[in-house]
Design a protein around this motif. Structure first.
Motif, mmCIF file in Angstrom:
data_model
loop_
_atom_site.group_PDB
_atom_site.id
_atom_site.type_symbol
_atom_site.label_atom_id
_atom_site.label_comp_id
_atom_site.label_asym_id
_atom_site.label_seq_id
_atom_site.Cartn_x
_atom_site.Cartn_y
_atom_site.Cartn_z
ATOM 1 N N LEU A 244 -12.451 46.169 -16.944
ATOM 2 C CA LEU A 244 -13.750 45.663 -16.475
ATOM 3 C C LEU A 244 -14.914 46.590 -16.770
ATOM 4 C CD1 LEU A 244 -13.234 43.952 -13.026
ATOM 5 C CD2 LEU A 244 -13.504 42.961 -15.280
ATOM 6 N N THR A 245 -14.721 47.857 -16.467
ATOM 7 C CA THR A 245 -15.840 48.787 -16.650
ATOM 8 C C THR A 245 -15.463 49.945 -17.574
ATOM 9 O OG1 THR A 245 -15.157 49.775 -14.555
ATOM 10 C CG2 THR A 245 -17.016 48.281 -14.476
ATOM 11 N N ASN A 246 -14.301 49.864 -18.196
ATOM 12 C CA ASN A 246 -13.873 50.957 -19.059
ATOM 13 C C ASN A 246 -14.397 50.838 -20.486
ATOM 14 O OD1 ASN A 246 -12.352 53.259 -18.172
ATOM 15 N ND2 ASN A 246 -10.886 51.811 -17.294
ATOM 16 N N ARG B 114 -34.810 47.463 -9.920
ATOM 17 C CA ARG B 114 -34.344 48.808 -9.588
ATOM 18 C C ARG B 114 -32.905 48.816 -9.109
ATOM 19 N NH1 ARG B 114 -36.047 51.082 -3.869
ATOM 20 N NH2 ARG B 114 -35.868 49.213 -2.622
ATOM 21 N N ARG B 115 -32.397 47.655 -8.708
ATOM 22 C CA ARG B 115 -31.026 47.639 -8.210
ATOM 23 C C ARG B 115 -30.164 46.660 -9.018
ATOM 24 N NH1 ARG B 115 -29.499 45.513 -2.276
ATOM 25 N NH2 ARG B 115 -31.096 46.966 -1.597
ATOM 26 N N GLY C 73 -21.949 40.666 -8.479
ATOM 27 C CA GLY C 73 -21.796 39.546 -7.559
ATOM 28 C C GLY C 73 -20.398 38.971 -7.535
ATOM 29 N N ASP D 229 -16.418 38.463 -10.123
ATOM 30 C CA ASP D 229 -15.656 38.552 -11.369
ATOM 31 C C ASP D 229 -14.559 37.501 -11.360
ATOM 32 O OD1 ASP D 229 -16.504 40.999 -12.930
ATOM 33 O OD2 ASP D 229 -16.087 41.950 -11.009
ATOM 34 N N GLY E 137 -14.667 54.317 -15.305
ATOM 35 C CA GLY E 137 -15.840 54.509 -16.157
ATOM 36 C C GLY E 137 -17.117 53.951 -15.552
ATOM 37 N N ASP E 138 -17.099 53.593 -14.266
ATOM 38 C CA ASP E 138 -18.291 53.019 -13.623
ATOM 39 C C ASP E 138 -19.027 54.119 -12.859
ATOM 40 O OD1 ASP E 138 -20.224 51.738 -12.157
ATOM 41 O OD2 ASP E 138 -18.914 50.143 -11.433
ATOM 42 N N ASN F 202 -22.275 54.151 -11.913
ATOM 43 C CA ASN F 202 -23.495 53.730 -11.220
ATOM 44 C C ASN F 202 -23.677 54.614 -9.970
ATOM 45 O OD1 ASN F 202 -25.488 52.369 -9.739
ATOM 46 N ND2 ASN F 202 -24.824 50.370 -10.487
ATOM 47 N N ILE G 163 -25.018 54.323 -7.235
ATOM 48 C CA ILE G 163 -24.904 53.736 -5.890
ATOM 49 C C ILE G 163 -23.510 53.933 -5.296
ATOM 50 C CG2 ILE G 163 -26.702 52.021 -6.293
ATOM 51 C CD1 ILE G 163 -24.510 49.918 -6.625
ATOM 52 N N ALA H 56 -32.233 55.226 -2.673
ATOM 53 C CA ALA H 56 -33.424 54.918 -3.487
ATOM 54 C C ALA H 56 -33.385 53.480 -3.994
ATOM 55 C CB ALA H 56 -33.498 55.886 -4.670
ATOM 56 N N GLN H 57 -32.192 52.897 -4.020
ATOM 57 C CA GLN H 57 -32.070 51.497 -4.449
ATOM 58 C C GLN H 57 -32.027 50.555 -3.245
ATOM 59 O OE1 GLN H 57 -29.639 50.419 -7.749
ATOM 60 N NE2 GLN H 57 -29.477 52.501 -8.506
ATOM 61 N N GLY H 58 -32.365 51.080 -2.079
ATOM 62 C CA GLY H 58 -32.461 50.219 -0.904
ATOM 63 C C GLY H 58 -31.156 49.985 -0.180
ATOM 64 N N LEU H 59 -30.138 50.765 -0.514
ATOM 65 C CA LEU H 59 -28.831 50.606 0.141
ATOM 66 C C LEU H 59 -28.714 51.582 1.307
ATOM 67 C CD1 LEU H 59 -26.719 50.344 -3.119
ATOM 68 C CD2 LEU H 59 -27.192 48.494 -1.516
ATOM 69 N N ILE I 216 -21.787 52.815 -1.707
ATOM 70 C CA ILE I 216 -20.950 51.651 -1.380
ATOM 71 C C ILE I 216 -19.750 51.618 -2.328
ATOM 72 C CG2 ILE I 216 -22.896 50.291 -0.504
ATOM 73 C CD1 ILE I 216 -22.832 48.704 -3.145
ATOM 74 N N PRO J 155 -15.238 46.029 -8.390
ATOM 75 C CA PRO J 155 -13.977 45.963 -9.138
ATOM 76 C C PRO J 155 -12.844 46.792 -8.518
ATOM 77 C CG PRO J 155 -15.806 46.140 -10.666
ATOM 78 C CD PRO J 155 -16.379 46.344 -9.279
ATOM 79 N N TYR K 140 -18.137 39.155 -4.386
ATOM 80 C CA TYR K 140 -18.335 40.304 -3.513
ATOM 81 C C TYR K 140 -19.426 39.920 -2.509
ATOM 82 C CZ TYR K 140 -15.970 42.194 -7.585
ATOM 83 O OH TYR K 140 -15.084 42.387 -8.631
#
Lengths: 152, 138
Positions: free
Chosen positions: A67-69, A85-86, A90, A92, B33-34, B36, B38, B47-50, B54, B58, B85
């Motif tokens: 998925l993210t690799n 900005r975010r 949602g 998969d 590899g994620d 991000n 957040i 800074a992203q409003g969270l 989190i 995945p 999600y």
């Protein structure tokens, strides 16, 4: 295509495809590391004999592994002109067409399926839907992944 | 392979994961590899409003796959899994994952099982809703 009020710049991306991108080979040590972090205990991820006895006939790639690799295979490949900005995921959907085993090499080809704008509770959000096909070294489609990304 | 005869309405064995820590989220970032912010940088997340970092969506999907794989055994495979999600899991949460059989069919000597799936965080919110289809060789 849904989402009235979208800028023409973004609308123009719907239906576009990118890829196949750089190949990713599925290595045993990467699968084992992934499986350990997830807490997998199924012997087929760690033991060749157990893997041979499994329905896969070899060490399988965990379904969520690609998925993210991949360096490619996301909406980022389209360089969409969205000032948000975010970025949140949602949802998969993973569809397995053929098992992927350790030693296989995959490439990702992604199509932007839909872009929609909605008003959330406090701000506008852009919802992107894209579909990625993972193709193995025999040019067979092994997996289809449908992803929803929310930008706000 | 599931021991009992499968039928609609049965719950599949649940999985509890956690408590979630920032460290485990960093480990997930490393193997997935994620990167991000957040998911590992408190300031970056705020800074992203969270509310703070989190858990990765995945990662929860991978945990549902683990739960299904443990249940169907090495003669089964997940043909399709679909998730939304719906809320956030935060450090400190114990994530509770489960599912209920919706239908069981016989197709070419295999059992094809459809399952409704969920994950809940430590505050009682459903954070993932989904469904899956698995094949189990007989």
């Amino acid at each position: 295509m849904s989402g009235s009020g979208l800028s023409g710049d973004i609308k123009a991306f719907v239906g576009k495809e990118v890829g196949p991108g750089e190949p990713l080979t599925i290595y045993q040590q990467d699968v084992e590391r992934f499986a350990r972090v997830v807490g997998e205990t199924a012997p087929m991820y760690f033991d060749d004999e157990a893997a041979k006895r499994s329905v896969f006939g070899g060490r399988p790639m965990p379904l969520a592994y690609p998925l993210t690799n991949f360096a490619s295979g996301t909406e980022r490949d389209f360089n969409l002109p969205i000032g948000a900005r975010r970025r949140l995921r949602g949802g998969d959907e993973l569809i397995l067409k053929r098992p992927v085993l350790v030693g296989d090499t995959l490439r990702a080809k992604t199509r932007l399926c839909d872009v929609e704008e909605k008003m959330g509770q406090s701000s506008k959000m852009t919802i992107l839907k894209y579909e990625t096909e993972y193709i193995n070294q025999r040019e067979q489609v092994c997996m289809i992944v449908r992803t929803t990304i929310i930008m706000r | 392979m599931p021991e009992s005869r499968l039928q609609a309405g049965q719950e599949i064995p649940r999985l509890e994961f956690g408590p979630v820590t920032t460290e485990i989220l960093v480990r997930w970032a490393g193997v997935s590899g994620d990167y991000n912010k957040i998911h590992y940088d408190q300031e970056g997340a705020r800074a992203q409003g969270l509310p703070g970092v989190i858990m990765h969506g995945p990662f929860k999907l991978a945990l549902l796959c683990r739960m299904l794989t443990n249940w169907i055994g090495d003669q089964g495979l997940i043909r399709r899994i679909r998730v939304r999600y719906t809320a956030m899991d935060l450090p400190g949460d114990v994530v509770s994952l489960g599912g209920t059989i919706q239908s069981v069919k016989e197709v070419e000597g295999k059992q094809v099982v459809s399952v409704l799936l969920f994950a809940r965080n430590g505050r009682g919110e459903q954070t993932v809703a989904g469904d899956a289809e698995a094949e189990i060789a007989r």
